[in-house]
Scaffold this active site. Structure first.
Site, short mmCIF file in Angstrom:
data_model
loop_
_atom_site.label_atom_id
_atom_site.label_comp_id
_atom_site.label_asym_id
_atom_site.label_seq_id
_atom_site.Cartn_x
_atom_site.Cartn_y
_atom_site.Cartn_z
N ASP A 50 45.20 48.44 51.60
CA ASP A 50 44.24 46.95 51.16
C ASP A 50 42.83 47.27 52.41
O ASP A 50 42.52 48.46 52.62
CB ASP A 50 44.87 46.01 51.50
CG ASP A 50 44.40 44.58 50.87
OD1 ASP A 50 43.26 44.49 51.18
OD2 ASP A 50 45.08 44.33 49.97
N HIS A 87 41.24 40.32 53.90
CA HIS A 87 41.97 40.09 52.49
C HIS A 87 43.54 41.05 53.00
O HIS A 87 44.33 40.47 52.49
CB HIS A 87 41.37 41.01 51.46
CG HIS A 87 41.95 41.12 50.27
ND1 HIS A 87 42.90 42.01 49.73
CD2 HIS A 87 41.93 40.28 48.93
CE1 HIS A 87 43.28 41.74 48.42
NE2 HIS A 87 42.69 40.72 47.96
N ASN A 178 41.82 39.84 38.36
CA ASN A 178 41.12 38.60 38.49
C ASN A 178 40.01 38.19 37.32
O ASN A 178 39.19 37.46 37.62
CB ASN A 178 40.49 38.04 39.82
CG ASN A 178 41.86 38.06 40.83
OD1 ASN A 178 43.03 38.12 40.39
ND2 ASN A 178 41.31 38.02 42.11
N SER A 252 45.96 39.01 43.82
CA SER A 252 45.93 39.66 44.91
C SER A 252 46.99 39.06 45.74
O SER A 252 47.61 39.52 46.73
CB SER A 252 44.78 39.73 46.05
OG SER A 252 43.87 40.56 45.51
#
Length: 330
Positions: A50, A87, A178, A252
Site C-alpha cells: 500500500d 491509506h 471503486n 479498500s
C-alpha cells in the site's frame, strides 16, 4: 511500466472526538467471537502492499515487524516506508490494530505486519513496484498479502507474481475497485482484483446493501463493510495528534477485514481441536467461503455473500435444534 492507481477512498471523514471502540465492521464480521476462543492472529504474518504506514501510531507500533519502500519517495531509500498519504495506515489498522484499551481494534489484533510501500504520497505507483513487493513478500514467507489498490490495465508480470504467491500457499486478498455504477449487470474491473487467482473483496454498508461505488463483476468472491470505516491515520495527517483516526469508505476498506479474518482462520484451523496442521491456500479459501452468508444481492455484487465468521457454528446449532430426517431416504 503502466502506472497503477491506488483505490482512493470514495469518501473521507475527519473524526473530532476521542476514539475507544471495536469498529462496527470488525464486530459485523464476528471477529470478537474468535478472540474469545483465543484466536487473535498470533504468529500470522501479513504483508500490506500500500502507501506505507505510520509505524509510530500507538495502535500499530507493536504490530509492525518490518517494511520496505519500493517507491521513489525519500529518494528511493528502501528502509523508509513512511506513509505520507494515510491509506496504508488506515488499512493496517483494520487488519491488526492492537487491543490496548484505547483507539481502535483490528480484526486480528495480534498479527504481525510487514509494510511494503508501493504507492507514494499521491497514491500512485508502478506495476513493477507492486510486482517486486509481492516477490519480496514471498521471500519473507508471509501467510497473507493484502492489496487495496488497482489498475485498469492487466499486467502479465503482476499476475505471474500472484501465481507464485498462491503456489507458496499465500492468500492474496485484493479490493474489487471503486468504479461501480450501481448497475450489477455491468462489469467494472480493476487489477489485480479482477484476477481469478486472488480473493476479490467488494463493499457493503452497515445496512447490508451494496454502495454504488463497489465494482460488480463475476470475480467478486465476497463482501465486507466498506462504508464509514473507522481506523488509524498517520499522526502527521490529522488535525489533532491525540485523535489519529479517520472514517474512510471504499473497497479498500473492505479488503483488510478479509485479510485479518484469514489470520484468525489460520489460528483456528491449525489448533489441535480442528485440523491440527497447516492448510493449503485452497483449503483456507474454502474455510473462508464456508463462513459467508448470502444477502440476496446479485452475485456480481456480493459473490458468495457477507463474511460472517460464526456462520458454521450457527448452522451447527440450527441443525441440532432441527435435525435432518434421513429416514425418508431409506
Amino acid at each position: 511500466m503502466d502506472e497503477i492507481t491506488e483505490l482512493f477512498p470514495f469518501e473521507s471523514k475527519v473524526i473530532e472526538h476521542q476514539v475507544k471502540e471495536i469498529p462496527k465492521g470488525v464486530q459485523m464480521i464476528q471477529a470478537p467471537m474468535y478472540w474469545e476462543k483465543g484466536h487473535k492472529g498470533k504468529g500470522v504474518k501479513i504483508a500490506i502492499i500500500d502507501t506505507g504506514c505510520d509505524y509510530t501510531h500507538p495502535d500499530l507500533k507493536d504490530r509492525i515487524i518490518g517494511g520496505r519502500n519500493f517507491t521513489n519517495d525519500d529518494e528511493g531509500s528502501p528502509e523508509i516506508f513512511t506513509d505520507y498519504n494515510g491509506h496504508g495506515t488506515h488499512v493496517a489498522g483494520t487488519i491488526a490494530a492492537t487491543k490496548n484499551d484505547t483507539g481502535v481494534v483490528g480484526v486480528a489484533p495480534e498479527a504481525d505486519l510487514l509494510i511494503l510501500k508501493v504507492l507514494g504520497k499521491s497514491g500512485r505507483g508502478k506495476n513493477q513496484w507492486v510486482t517486486n513487493a509481492i516477490l519480496y513478500a514471498i521471500e519473507q514467507k508471509v501467510h497473507i498479502i493484502s492489496m487495496s489498490l488497482g489498475s485498469k490495465i492487466p499486467d502479465k508480470f503482476l499476475l505471474e507474481a500472484i501465481k507464485k504467491a498462491v503456489e507458496k500457499n499465500i492468500l492474496v486478498v485484493c479490493a474489487a475497485g471503486n468504479e461501480g455504477d450501481g448497475n450489477p449487470s455491468t462489469d467494472e474491473f480493476r487489477y489485480p482484483g479482477g484476477y481469478n487467482e486472488v480473493i476479490s473483496v467488494g463493499a457493503i454498508n452497515f445496512s447490508g446493501t451494496s454502495p454504488i461505488f463497489s465494482n460488480t463483476n463475476r470475480e467478486v468472491d465476497l463482501v465486507t463493510p466498506g462504508v464509514d470505516i473507522t481506523s488509524c491515520f498517520p499522526l502527521s495527517l490529522v488535525p489533532n495528534k491525540k485523535i489519529p483516526y479517520k472514517k474512510l469508505s471504499g473497497t479498500s476498506m473492505a479488503t483488510p477485514h478479509v485479510a485479518g479474518a484469514l489470520a484468525l482462520l489460520i489460528n483456528y484451523c491449525q489448533n489441535e481441536k480442528e485440523f491440527n496442521r497447516s492448510l493449503s491456500e485452497a483449503e483456507l479459501y474454502a474455510q473462508l467461503i464456508k463462513r459467508t452468508v448470502p444477502l440476496g444481492l446479485p452475485k456480481t455484487s456480493e459473490g458468495n455473500g457477507i463474511l460472517y465468521l460464526t456462520a458454521t457454528e450457527e448452522l451447527t446449532e440450527y441443525y441440532k435444534r432441527n435435525p435432518i430426517d434421513l429416514e425418508v431416504y431409506q
